[in-house]
Design a protein around this motif. Structure first.
Motif, PDB file in Angstrom:
ATOM      1  N   PRO A 172      -4.221 -34.639  47.347  1.00 33.37           N
ATOM      2  CA  PRO A 172      -2.900 -34.100  47.012  1.00 33.37           C
ATOM      3  C   PRO A 172      -1.830 -34.915  47.743  1.00 33.37           C
ATOM      4  N   VAL A 173      -0.940 -35.569  47.003  1.00 35.98           N
ATOM      5  CA  VAL A 173       0.026 -36.463  47.639  1.00 35.98           C
ATOM      6  C   VAL A 173       1.451 -35.909  47.641  1.00 35.98           C
ATOM      7  N   LEU A 290       0.912 -43.096  47.739  1.00 32.68           N
ATOM      8  CA  LEU A 290      -0.169 -43.659  46.938  1.00 32.68           C
ATOM      9  C   LEU A 290      -0.805 -44.848  47.660  1.00 32.68           C
ATOM     10  N   ALA A 291       0.027 -45.669  48.296  1.00 32.86           N
ATOM     11  CA  ALA A 291      -0.489 -46.815  49.043  1.00 32.86           C
ATOM     12  C   ALA A 291      -1.342 -46.367  50.221  1.00 32.86           C
ATOM     13  N   THR A 292      -0.957 -45.248  50.855  1.00 32.00           N
ATOM     14  CA  THR A 292      -1.740 -44.726  51.982  1.00 32.00           C
ATOM     15  C   THR A 292      -3.134 -44.318  51.532  1.00 32.00           C
ATOM     16  N   VAL A 293      -3.210 -43.677  50.369  1.00 36.35           N
ATOM     17  CA  VAL A 293      -4.523 -43.288  49.839  1.00 36.35           C
ATOM     18  C   VAL A 293      -5.348 -44.526  49.510  1.00 36.35           C
ATOM     19  N   ASP A 294      -4.729 -45.516  48.874  1.00 39.77           N
ATOM     20  CA  ASP A 294      -5.458 -46.751  48.532  1.00 39.77           C
ATOM     21  C   ASP A 294      -5.977 -47.455  49.771  1.00 39.77           C
ATOM     22  N   THR A 295      -5.198 -47.417  50.852  1.00 38.70           N
ATOM     23  CA  THR A 295      -5.554 -48.157  52.057  1.00 38.70           C
ATOM     24  C   THR A 295      -6.528 -47.389  52.956  1.00 38.70           C
ATOM     25  N   LEU A 296      -6.295 -46.096  53.122  1.00 42.63           N
ATOM     26  CA  LEU A 296      -7.034 -45.323  54.121  1.00 42.63           C
ATOM     27  C   LEU A 296      -7.981 -44.276  53.542  1.00 42.63           C
ATOM     28  N   GLY A 297      -7.784 -43.924  52.276  1.00 35.73           N
ATOM     29  CA  GLY A 297      -8.613 -42.883  51.680  1.00 35.73           C
ATOM     30  C   GLY A 297     -10.034 -43.363  51.412  1.00 35.73           C
ATOM     31  N   ARG A 298     -10.963 -42.401  51.414  1.00 40.64           N
ATOM     32  CA  ARG A 298     -12.371 -42.718  51.147  1.00 40.64           C
ATOM     33  C   ARG A 298     -12.768 -42.112  49.811  1.00 40.64           C
ATOM     34  N   ASP A 299     -13.490 -42.903  49.008  1.00 40.33           N
ATOM     35  CA  ASP A 299     -13.939 -42.410  47.705  1.00 40.33           C
ATOM     36  C   ASP A 299     -14.967 -41.293  47.831  1.00 40.33           C
ATOM     37  N   ALA A 301     -15.029 -38.938  50.193  1.00 39.24           N
ATOM     38  CA  ALA A 301     -14.548 -37.821  51.009  1.00 39.24           C
ATOM     39  C   ALA A 301     -14.719 -36.503  50.267  1.00 39.24           C
ATOM     40  N   SER A 302     -15.024 -35.463  51.004  1.00 38.90           N
ATOM     41  CA  SER A 302     -15.157 -34.129  50.420  1.00 38.90           C
ATOM     42  C   SER A 302     -13.774 -33.551  50.132  1.00 38.90           C
ATOM     43  N   VAL A 303     -13.746 -32.434  49.418  1.00 40.95           N
ATOM     44  CA  VAL A 303     -12.471 -31.768  49.145  1.00 40.95           C
ATOM     45  C   VAL A 303     -11.773 -31.415  50.450  1.00 40.95           C
ATOM     46  N   ALA A 304     -12.500 -30.837  51.394  1.00 36.69           N
ATOM     47  CA  ALA A 304     -11.909 -30.447  52.670  1.00 36.69           C
ATOM     48  C   ALA A 304     -11.347 -31.650  53.413  1.00 36.69           C
ATOM     49  N   GLU A 305     -12.071 -32.771  53.364  1.00 41.33           N
ATOM     50  CA  GLU A 305     -11.600 -33.978  54.043  1.00 41.33           C
ATOM     51  C   GLU A 305     -10.357 -34.547  53.370  1.00 41.33           C
ATOM     52  N   ARG A 306     -10.308 -34.476  52.057  1.00 37.84           N
ATOM     53  CA  ARG A 306      -9.134 -34.995  51.338  1.00 37.84           C
ATOM     54  C   ARG A 306      -7.896 -34.146  51.627  1.00 37.84           C
ATOM     55  N   VAL A 307      -8.073 -32.846  51.706  1.00 40.34           N
ATOM     56  CA  VAL A 307      -6.951 -31.961  52.019  1.00 40.34           C
ATOM     57  C   VAL A 307      -6.475 -32.201  53.449  1.00 40.34           C
ATOM     58  N   ALA A 308      -7.402 -32.341  54.383  1.00 42.55           N
ATOM     59  CA  ALA A 308      -7.029 -32.604  55.773  1.00 42.55           C
ATOM     60  C   ALA A 308      -6.286 -33.939  55.892  1.00 42.55           C
ATOM     61  N   PHE A 309      -6.722 -34.935  55.150  1.00 38.83           N
ATOM     62  CA  PHE A 309      -6.063 -36.242  55.129  1.00 38.83           C
ATOM     63  C   PHE A 309      -4.623 -36.090  54.631  1.00 38.83           C
ATOM     64  N   ALA A 310      -4.448 -35.342  53.543  1.00 40.37           N
ATOM     65  CA  ALA A 310      -3.111 -35.147  52.975  1.00 40.37           C
ATOM     66  C   ALA A 310      -2.191 -34.437  53.962  1.00 40.37           C
ATOM     67  N   ARG A 311      -2.698 -33.423  54.613  1.00 37.70           N
ATOM     68  CA  ARG A 311      -1.893 -32.690  55.602  1.00 37.70           C
ATOM     69  C   ARG A 311      -1.447 -33.619  56.734  1.00 37.70           C
ATOM     70  N   GLU A 312      -2.352 -34.485  57.154  1.00 37.09           N
ATOM     71  CA  GLU A 312      -2.047 -35.365  58.280  1.00 37.09           C
ATOM     72  C   GLU A 312      -1.044 -36.454  57.906  1.00 37.09           C
ATOM     73  N   HIS A 313      -1.189 -37.026  56.737  1.00 34.31           N
ATOM     74  CA  HIS A 313      -0.397 -38.209  56.384  1.00 34.31           C
ATOM     75  C   HIS A 313       0.869 -37.920  55.586  1.00 34.31           C
ATOM     76  N   PHE A 314       0.949 -36.744  54.953  1.00 34.42           N
ATOM     77  CA  PHE A 314       2.075 -36.499  54.061  1.00 34.42           C
ATOM     78  C   PHE A 314       2.940 -35.329  54.497  1.00 34.42           C
ATOM     79  N   ALA A 315       2.950 -35.042  55.791  1.00 38.43           N
ATOM     80  CA  ALA A 315       3.857 -34.023  56.324  1.00 38.43           C
ATOM     81  C   ALA A 315       5.300 -34.466  56.108  1.00 38.43           C
ATOM     82  N   ARG A 316       6.194 -33.524  55.973  1.00 36.71           N
ATOM     83  CA  ARG A 316       7.578 -33.833  55.632  1.00 36.71           C
ATOM     84  C   ARG A 316       8.225 -34.799  56.619  1.00 36.71           C
TER      85      ARG A 316
END
Length: 329
Positions: A172-173, A290-299, A301-316
């Motif tokens: 979720p971006v 989108l660039a952050t996901v391309d660079t740091l995201g893992r294909d 990753a579980s749902v929980a890991e993807r949500v945690a990643f989004a919370r960490e990187h896309f805070a306001r």
């Protein structure tokens, strides 16, 4: 039309994603066309979600051919309220919300009354493709009318807000809530006059809103503040949005949810070509995320890991503010 170079440079600097780049660099690359029918057809989308254990508004029935139109009263089974939608519609076009009946007529959210003939005419127009993608012949689905969650009642007018999340490769971006107004006739559609307010991915708190070309702090009809409203069940909504990537197979999609006062989160639809106004609502560009996901995201990753990643990187606090434009390209 070509943008003035100063504005174009400002948009690029702010990380704003334009339509051509969205289509060429993202949608065409990560959205296989063979999967489009899964999300363009709302009945198929509902079935996909239900099979995955995601709650959707109850489907009362589908009218596919003209001679079925007079069977609507039988299909409704005496229900007082319901929603009519084109199966292959887009942008909220052709959606008709009925909130009750009075003396043989159907009452819209605005209070206007429709005769039986007017309702049948609307459904006939739907079947003809008036509201469908590409103007192709369509079908009309009749479903449960969602009841607005109490938290949104002060900032909504005669309708139910929906929550749009853009999901990229399962992450979720960006998210926003679309708030119905009198101008939008109670519909959560920005082009028809609803308010769009960004949502902080990390906290689920709303930001200021955008209405037409104006930044607003209060709802234009109710006068209540739009910002700093806590979206209920935000954790669940993020997880459900991330899961929609897994069930659809689309790498770039928009997912729309509503919060029903009785049943909680419900998925309305998935969109393979989500609009770009979400950047205006958030006053932030999509490209850096989108660039952050391309660079740091893992294909993997579980749902929980993807949500945690989004919370960490896309805070306001880490968003890239868009100052100049009032509309996305």
């Amino acid at each position: 039309m070509q943008l003035p170079w100063r504005l174009a440079r400002s948009l690029r600097r702010a990380g704003v994603l334009g339509m051509n780049q969205r289509n060429g660099d993202f949608i065409s690359r990560v959205n296989p066309r063979r999967l489009y029918p899964l999300v363009d057809d709302k009945v198929r989308s509902k079935t996909l979600a239900q099979q995955a254990g995601i709650q959707v508004p109850e489907l009362y029935g589908v009218i596919r051919i003209q001679h079925e139109v007079p069977e609507l009263p039988k299909l409704l089974g005496g229900r007082e309220d319901f929603v009519v939608k084109p199966v292959n519609g887009s942008g909220g076009n052709g959606v008709l919300v009925i909130v009750g009946r009075r003396k043989g007529r159907y009452r819209k959210a605005s209070g206007a009354l429709l005769t039986e003939e007017a309702l049948e005419h609307h459904i006939s127009n739907t079947l003809s493709g008036l509201y469908s993608l590409g103007g192709q012949p369509d079908a009309a689905m009749i479903e449960y009318r969602v009841k607005v969650d109490p938290v949104f009642e002060p900032i909504s007018h005669q309708g139910v807000p929906d929550l749009r999340t853009v999901v990229y490769k399962g992450y979720p971006v960006m998210a926003m809530v679309r708030l119905p107004t009198a101008m939008s006739d109670g519909k959560a559609n920005l082009h028809q006059g609803a308010i769009g307010a960004g949502i902080d991915i990390a906290s689920g708190l709303t930001a200021r809103g955008v209405w037409r070309n104006e930044v607003v702090d209060e709802h234009v009809d109710t006068g209540n503040p739009i910002a700093n409203v806590q979206v209920p069940q935000w954790d669940t909504l993020l997880e459900l949005a991330a899961r929609c990537y897994d069930i659809s197979g689309l790498g770039y999609l928009g997912v729309d949810f509503v919060l029903d006062r009785e049943f909680g989160p419900m998925m309305l639809e998935m969109n393979a070509r989500p609009g770009l106004n979400i950047q205006i609502a958030n006053q932030s560009g999509l490209l850096p995320r989108l660039a952050t996901v391309d660079t740091l995201g893992r294909d993997d990753a579980s749902v929980a890991e993807r949500v945690a990643f989004a919370r960490e990187h896309f805070a306001r606090s880490g968003s890239n503010s868009v100052d100049a434009p009032t509309s996305a390209p």
